[in-house]
Design a protein around this motif. Structure first.
Motif, mmCIF file in Angstrom:
data_model
loop_
_atom_site.group_PDB
_atom_site.id
_atom_site.type_symbol
_atom_site.label_atom_id
_atom_site.label_comp_id
_atom_site.label_asym_id
_atom_site.label_seq_id
_atom_site.Cartn_x
_atom_site.Cartn_y
_atom_site.Cartn_z
ATOM 1 N N LEU B 46 36.822 36.695 38.701
ATOM 2 C CA LEU B 46 36.628 37.764 39.674
ATOM 3 C C LEU B 46 37.882 38.622 39.745
ATOM 4 O O LEU B 46 38.997 38.128 39.938
ATOM 5 C CB LEU B 46 36.322 37.182 41.044
ATOM 6 C CG LEU B 46 36.132 38.208 42.153
ATOM 7 C CD1 LEU B 46 34.864 39.027 41.896
ATOM 8 C CD2 LEU B 46 36.073 37.540 43.510
ATOM 9 N N LEU B 47 37.700 39.932 39.608
ATOM 10 C CA LEU B 47 38.817 40.867 39.711
ATOM 11 C C LEU B 47 38.891 41.452 41.125
ATOM 12 O O LEU B 47 39.935 41.453 41.757
ATOM 13 C CB LEU B 47 38.653 41.985 38.693
ATOM 14 C CG LEU B 47 39.753 43.036 38.636
ATOM 15 C CD1 LEU B 47 41.106 42.416 38.322
ATOM 16 C CD2 LEU B 47 39.410 44.110 37.593
ATOM 17 N N LEU B 48 37.758 41.955 41.620
ATOM 18 C CA LEU B 48 37.721 42.486 42.980
ATOM 19 C C LEU B 48 36.267 42.585 43.436
ATOM 20 O O LEU B 48 35.349 42.492 42.624
ATOM 21 C CB LEU B 48 38.420 43.843 43.074
ATOM 22 C CG LEU B 48 38.003 44.943 42.114
ATOM 23 C CD1 LEU B 48 36.788 45.695 42.622
ATOM 24 C CD2 LEU B 48 39.141 45.907 41.867
ATOM 25 N N LYS B 49 36.093 42.780 44.736
ATOM 26 C CA LYS B 49 34.742 42.887 45.270
ATOM 27 C C LYS B 49 34.716 43.817 46.485
ATOM 28 O O LYS B 49 35.760 44.100 47.084
ATOM 29 C CB LYS B 49 34.209 41.520 45.681
ATOM 30 C CG LYS B 49 34.877 40.947 46.913
ATOM 31 C CD LYS B 49 34.078 39.778 47.480
ATOM 32 C CE LYS B 49 34.640 39.349 48.830
ATOM 33 N NZ LYS B 49 33.748 38.407 49.516
ATOM 34 N N ALA B 50 33.495 44.248 46.835
ATOM 35 C CA ALA B 50 33.270 45.020 48.059
ATOM 36 C C ALA B 50 31.889 44.648 48.580
ATOM 37 O O ALA B 50 30.947 44.520 47.801
ATOM 38 C CB ALA B 50 33.355 46.516 47.782
#
Lengths: 114, 111
Positions: B46-50
């Motif tokens: 996982l790099l980033l999320k929203a």
């Protein structure tokens, strides 16, 4: 180290063999997944287990048979595979619940069917 | 059904260049959106999320903003490094099932 361990990392099998892929998660999660990653195609969700019960099966051929004996372990049993089944098989786990939906992936098993 | 469309690579840039990888999605309801990265020989990280509209996810200099009006979640970085070379996947999750992924974008950063 993501907390999700897959074995073996590499597997070569003939079309008449029977083998199993293993996935173990050390994160205390309650859901586990199998994905197939083929060249030039999106990752394909194969199976979902939530609380040790299968909740999704995306029309995967019966030569792939999943097993989830407990919340920490997931297997993918393989028999009479075809060459087009050669791919990277990825296992993931997550803690399903409100606001908790990040999936953590293992390094995968690279499968070659001869 | 849900779907994710992202630009296909390879995308080749020089070190310190500005990066944009486009991602658009189709989904019912209000999905969560993710960027995952896969380095050679490894699984997805996982790099980033929203999780809702106008949220901005950020990590390691990468950013992406959840734009509901354009159904987009474009990945950006102001100055890329050789170590950023990898395959980047945009994904969404809309409910109790698994993730829906784009095809992935292979990023190559040259010194």
């Amino acid at each position: 180290e993501t907390g999700v361990t897959q074995t073996p990392r590499h597997l070569v099998m003939g079309m008449t063999n029977k083998k199993s892929l293993k996935c173990e998660q050390h994160l205390g999660h309650n859901a586990m997944y199998w994905y197939k990653q083929s060249a030039k195609k999106p990752l394909e969700l194969m199976f979902v287990y939530s609380l040790e019960e299968r909740v999704e099966n995306n029309s995967v051929p019966s030569r792939f048979s999943p097993e989830c004996p407990n919340s920490s372990h997931l297997f993918l049993h393989l028999h009479t595979l075809q060459p087009e089944d050669s791919a990277l098989y990825l296992c993931a786990s997550s803690q399903e619940g409100r606001g908790k939906n990040i999936q953590y992936f293992g390094a995968g098993t690279r499968l070659s069917v001869l | 059904g849900n779907s994710v469309t992202q630009m296909e690579g390879p995308v080749t840039l020089s070190e310190e260049a500005f990066l944009t990888i486009n991602c658009t999605y189709t989904a019912t309801g209000y999905p969560s959106l993710f960027w995952y990265v896969q380095y050679p020989g490894e699984g997805l990280q996982l790099l980033l999320k929203a999780t809702k509209a106008d949220d901005k996810g950020s990590n390691k200099g990468f950013e992406a903003t959840y734009r509901k009006e354009t159904t987009s979640f474009h990945l950006e970085k102001g100055s890329v490094q050789v170590s950023d070379s990898a395959v980047y996947f945009c994904a969404l999750k809309g409910g109790a099932d698994g993730l829906t992924f784009g095809k992935g974008t292979h990023l190559i950063i040259q010194p």
